[in-house]
Write a protein that holds these residues in place. Structure first.
Motif, PDB file in Angstrom:
ATOM      1  N   THR A 224       0.853  -1.191   0.000  1.00  0.00           N
ATOM      2  CA  THR A 224       0.000   0.000   0.000  1.00  0.00           C
ATOM      3  C   THR A 224       0.888   1.240   0.000  1.00  0.00           C
ATOM      4  OG1 THR A 224      -0.132   0.238   2.412  1.00  0.00           O
ATOM      5  CG2 THR A 224      -1.687  -1.285   1.367  1.00  0.00           C
ATOM      6  N   ALA A 225       0.258   2.407   0.130  1.00  0.00           N
ATOM      7  CA  ALA A 225       1.004   3.664   0.181  1.00  0.00           C
ATOM      8  C   ALA A 225       1.889   3.710   1.427  1.00  0.00           C
ATOM      9  CB  ALA A 225       0.037   4.840   0.174  1.00  0.00           C
ATOM     10  N   ILE A 226       2.892   4.589   1.415  1.00  0.00           N
ATOM     11  CA  ILE A 226       3.842   4.746   2.509  1.00  0.00           C
ATOM     12  C   ILE A 226       3.814   6.201   2.982  1.00  0.00           C
ATOM     13  CG2 ILE A 226       6.308   4.757   3.103  1.00  0.00           C
ATOM     14  CD1 ILE A 226       6.685   2.468   1.140  1.00  0.00           C
ATOM     15  N   ASN A 227       3.850   6.394   4.281  1.00  0.00           N
ATOM     16  CA  ASN A 227       3.977   7.736   4.847  1.00  0.00           C
ATOM     17  C   ASN A 227       5.455   8.102   4.859  1.00  0.00           C
ATOM     18  OD1 ASN A 227       3.956  10.118   6.294  1.00  0.00           O
ATOM     19  ND2 ASN A 227       3.424   9.172   8.244  1.00  0.00           N
ATOM     20  N   ALA A 228       5.897   8.775   3.806  1.00  0.00           N
ATOM     21  CA  ALA A 228       7.317   9.115   3.684  1.00  0.00           C
ATOM     22  C   ALA A 228       7.755  10.124   4.739  1.00  0.00           C
ATOM     23  CB  ALA A 228       7.595   9.666   2.291  1.00  0.00           C
ATOM     24  N   GLY A 229       6.792  10.810   5.378  1.00  0.00           N
ATOM     25  CA  GLY A 229       7.134  11.782   6.408  1.00  0.00           C
ATOM     26  C   GLY A 229       7.317  11.181   7.784  1.00  0.00           C
ATOM     27  N   HIS A 230       7.143   9.881   7.908  1.00  0.00           N
ATOM     28  CA  HIS A 230       7.334   9.241   9.207  1.00  0.00           C
ATOM     29  C   HIS A 230       8.790   9.405   9.641  1.00  0.00           C
ATOM     30  CE1 HIS A 230       7.308   6.241  12.383  1.00  0.00           C
ATOM     31  NE2 HIS A 230       5.995   6.150  12.267  1.00  0.00           N
ATOM     32  N   THR A 231       8.987   9.708  10.928  1.00  0.00           N
ATOM     33  CA  THR A 231      10.350   9.968  11.405  1.00  0.00           C
ATOM     34  C   THR A 231      11.273   8.776  11.211  1.00  0.00           C
ATOM     35  OG1 THR A 231       9.613   9.343  13.630  1.00  0.00           O
ATOM     36  CG2 THR A 231       9.632  11.690  13.102  1.00  0.00           C
ATOM     37  N   SER A 232      10.738   7.566  11.272  1.00  0.00           N
ATOM     38  CA  SER A 232      11.579   6.380  11.077  1.00  0.00           C
ATOM     39  C   SER A 232      12.054   6.244   9.643  1.00  0.00           C
ATOM     40  CB  SER A 232      10.819   5.117  11.491  1.00  0.00           C
ATOM     41  OG  SER A 232      10.587   5.096  12.878  1.00  0.00           O
ATOM     42  N   LEU A 233      11.364   6.907   8.715  1.00  0.00           N
ATOM     43  CA  LEU A 233      11.709   6.795   7.300  1.00  0.00           C
ATOM     44  C   LEU A 233      12.311   8.079   6.741  1.00  0.00           C
ATOM     45  CD1 LEU A 233       8.507   4.908   6.044  1.00  0.00           C
ATOM     46  CD2 LEU A 233      10.733   3.921   6.621  1.00  0.00           C
ATOM     47  N   ALA A 234      12.491   9.085   7.598  1.00  0.00           N
ATOM     48  CA  ALA A 234      12.951  10.389   7.121  1.00  0.00           C
ATOM     49  C   ALA A 234      14.313  10.313   6.438  1.00  0.00           C
ATOM     50  CB  ALA A 234      12.990  11.386   8.278  1.00  0.00           C
ATOM     51  N   GLU A 235      15.187   9.458   6.936  1.00  0.00           N
ATOM     52  CA  GLU A 235      16.525   9.345   6.356  1.00  0.00           C
ATOM     53  C   GLU A 235      16.697   8.070   5.527  1.00  0.00           C
ATOM     54  OE1 GLU A 235      19.346   9.702   9.484  1.00  0.00           O
ATOM     55  OE2 GLU A 235      18.651  11.694  10.111  1.00  0.00           O
ATOM     56  N   ALA A 236      15.626   7.330   5.343  1.00  0.00           N
ATOM     57  CA  ALA A 236      15.719   6.081   4.587  1.00  0.00           C
ATOM     58  C   ALA A 236      15.834   6.363   3.089  1.00  0.00           C
ATOM     59  CB  ALA A 236      14.497   5.212   4.860  1.00  0.00           C
ATOM     60  N   THR A 237      16.477   5.428   2.403  1.00  0.00           N
ATOM     61  CA  THR A 237      16.592   5.539   0.940  1.00  0.00           C
ATOM     62  C   THR A 237      15.426   4.787   0.321  1.00  0.00           C
ATOM     63  OG1 THR A 237      19.007   5.596   1.157  1.00  0.00           O
ATOM     64  CG2 THR A 237      18.100   5.155  -1.039  1.00  0.00           C
ATOM     65  N   ILE A 238      14.386   5.532  -0.007  1.00  0.00           N
ATOM     66  CA  ILE A 238      13.170   4.933  -0.566  1.00  0.00           C
ATOM     67  C   ILE A 238      12.802   5.662  -1.848  1.00  0.00           C
ATOM     68  CG2 ILE A 238      10.743   4.378  -0.204  1.00  0.00           C
ATOM     69  CD1 ILE A 238      11.233   4.390   2.768  1.00  0.00           C
ATOM     70  N   GLU A 239      12.689   4.908  -2.910  1.00  0.00           N
ATOM     71  CA  GLU A 239      12.184   5.453  -4.174  1.00  0.00           C
ATOM     72  C   GLU A 239      10.759   4.953  -4.352  1.00  0.00           C
ATOM     73  OE1 GLU A 239      12.959   5.230  -9.014  1.00  0.00           O
ATOM     74  OE2 GLU A 239      14.237   4.086  -7.631  1.00  0.00           O
ATOM     75  N   VAL A 240       9.826   5.878  -4.415  1.00  0.00           N
ATOM     76  CA  VAL A 240       8.419   5.520  -4.591  1.00  0.00           C
ATOM     77  C   VAL A 240       8.067   5.646  -6.067  1.00  0.00           C
ATOM     78  CG1 VAL A 240       6.043   6.051  -3.981  1.00  0.00           C
ATOM     79  CG2 VAL A 240       7.841   6.274  -2.260  1.00  0.00           C
ATOM     80  N   VAL A 241       7.621   4.554  -6.647  1.00  0.00           N
ATOM     81  CA  VAL A 241       7.268   4.520  -8.072  1.00  0.00           C
ATOM     82  C   VAL A 241       5.749   4.509  -8.203  1.00  0.00           C
ATOM     83  CG1 VAL A 241       7.487   3.247 -10.231  1.00  0.00           C
ATOM     84  CG2 VAL A 241       9.378   3.236  -8.576  1.00  0.00           C
ATOM     85  N   GLN A 242       5.217   5.439  -8.957  1.00  0.00           N
ATOM     86  CA  GLN A 242       3.779   5.518  -9.179  1.00  0.00           C
ATOM     87  C   GLN A 242       3.389   4.733 -10.430  1.00  0.00           C
ATOM     88  OE1 GLN A 242       1.857   6.889  -6.975  1.00  0.00           O
ATOM     89  NE2 GLN A 242       3.447   7.904  -5.762  1.00  0.00           N
TER      90      GLN A 242
END
Length: 469
Positions: A224-242
């Motif tokens: 599902t969608a991801i909350n990219a603003g979550h503090t645990s993910l703020a520094e993570a390397t995540i590429e979201v593909v639409q």
């Protein structure tokens, strides 16, 4: 001095307290009630259904219920009648409970086909079919077509008509798939500790930096969608593909955020991940169904798998399940043949349920869940297709908005194996899917019946020997 005046009502005598204090009143004051004001203590109505911030607390957890019990507002409410109850207090009218929405297992008026040619599509159009969406799938070298069936035709009749029009094509319903999460647990204090020690994973989420343990390979996440603003993910390397479907109702962020944080959450955050230095390529293949449930169509799952294959992502986490589908099976087989490792949740439909897919397809690594006592998760599906077990009950990970929360389900067991596969493949890039599956099986801690069984597969994931060849 207090003024106390009796007031008769029927057969009862009520004492009105005008001011001051009488015996027993300090008890009311200690509950936050002011003198001279009648009080009714409000119920703390927390159904645990929401999935927001954990509300703070000690350790990794704190109180993770759906509301903030620490800020419970028990102010006085109502009038004197509420203090004495019947016959003066009318029952509070509560809204009726929301009915659970029954999600069908496929779209009611759609057929999917892989390998239709233009002539077949034209002939089907003359019969009343409409080609609503079409896209080339590089994995299979053919076009994926979504057809709306003619009005008044049954879905099975429509499927047979498409097969007759194009015998060489793969044809099936547009099945729906769901995230594999059935329940959310709550905890407090020490109960919110990480469970990764069960498989020998470092508690702080860092990898063992021995010479034989290479950097993890990128991980594909279809969820599902991801909350990219979550503090645990703020520094993570995540590429979201639409996928490019702006017309779809957006999916919720609870499940995708939890799985993403479990994989790559920051080591020092409230929800540290297994591979904080890892890279994630995430695709939201889901959409909201009647505002209550997240579903992924077969059409979109195939597209997502194809996109990850084009980006040469060799490890894919699939914390989802649904029915068998001929087209999905073909896409799964094609990407595995190209060297992709697919790790899927074994399912939460119950121990006597039928196999679920894609976990039950050949060469997909199917992950079941165990609790902290090494007992099988009570909702986990059992079957010969189950390959390996991992922690999946009370797993601490990110809540959808901020902070953390415990989660249960085979959805949250799968990322443990996905993270392990990422390290194994990073250390041994030439591994084929079967080689990696064998390595996981050989290192697993046997559970249940000796050897592979329908409950635990080959046993519990053993992360202690991940980088040892």
């Amino acid at each position: 001095m207090s003024k106390i005046a009796p007031f008769r009502f029927g057969f009862c005598t009520i004492i009105l307290i005008a001011a001051g204090s009488v015996t027993g009143l300090p008890l009311l004051q200690s509950a936050g009630v002011a003198p001279g004001i009648a009080a009714a203590l409000a119920d703390d109505d927390d159904d645990g259904g929401s999935d927001d911030d954990d509300g703070g607390g000690s350790g990794y957890g704190g109180s993770s219920g759906g509301g903030n019990r620490g800020s419970d507002d028990r102010r006085p409410r109502g009038d004197l009648r509420s203090l004495f109850g019947w016959p003066f207090q009318r029952a509070e009218r509560r809204p009726p409970p929301r009915r659970a929405v029954t999600v069908p297992d496929h779209a009611p008026s759609e057929i999917l086909a892989l390998g239709l040619d233009e002539t077949s599509i034209a002939n089907l159009a003359q019969q009343g079919f409409a080609a609503d969406e079409r896209i080339n799938v590089a994995l299979t070298g053919s076009e994926l077509v979504k057809l709306t069936i003619p009005r008044g035709m049954t879905l099975e009749t429509a499927r047979q008509a498409v097969i007759a029009a194009a015998p060489a094509a793969s044809v099936d319903f547009n099945h729906f798939y769901r995230p594999e999460q059935k329940e959310a647990s709550s905890c407090s204090g020490d109960g919110c500790r990480l469970v990764r020690h069960m498989v020998g994973w470092p508690l702080d989420g860092s990898q063992d930096q021995t010479p034989s343990c290479a950097a993890p390979l990128p991980i594909g996440l279809i969820d599902t969608a991801i909350n990219a603003g979550h503090t645990s993910l703020a520094e993570a390397t995540i590429e979201v593909v639409q996928l490019g479907d702006d017309a779809r109702s957006p999916s919720g962020e609870q499940h995708g955020t939890a799985v993403a944080a479990l994989l790559v959450g920051a080591a020092g955050s409230r929800a540290p991940g297994l591979l904080p230095s890892g890279r994630l390529v995430a695709i939201d293949a889901f959409q909201r169904y009647r505002r209550t449930a997240d579903i992924a169509e077969t059409y979109d799952l195939i597209r997502a798998i194809d996109v990850l294959a084009e980006r040469k992502i060799r490890i894919v986490n699939l914390s989802l399940s649904g029915p068998a589908n001929a087209l999905l099976e073909k896409a799964v087989r094609a990407t595995i043949d190209k060297g992709t490792i697919l790790i899927a949740a074994a399912g939460n439909e119950g121990p006597n349920a039928k196999p679920v897919y894609p976990a039950a397809y050949a060469d997909v690594i199917a992950v079941t869940a165990v609790d902290r006592s090494m007992k099988p998760y009570r909702r986990a599906v059992r079957g010969e297709y189950v390959d390996i077990a991992a922690p999946g009950v009370g797993v601490w990970t990110a809540a959808s908005i901020s902070g953390g929360r415990q989660k249960s389900g085979t959805s949250f067991a799968a990322p443990f194996v996905t993270a392990a596969a990422s390290l194994l493949l990073g250390a041994n890039p030439d591994m084929r899917p079967n080689d990696l599956a064998d390595a996981l099986a050989r290192s697993a801690s046997d559970m249940g019946a000796p050897g592979k069984d329908a409950i635990f597969g080959w046993g519990l994931l053993n992360a202690r020997s991940l980088c040892q060849s």
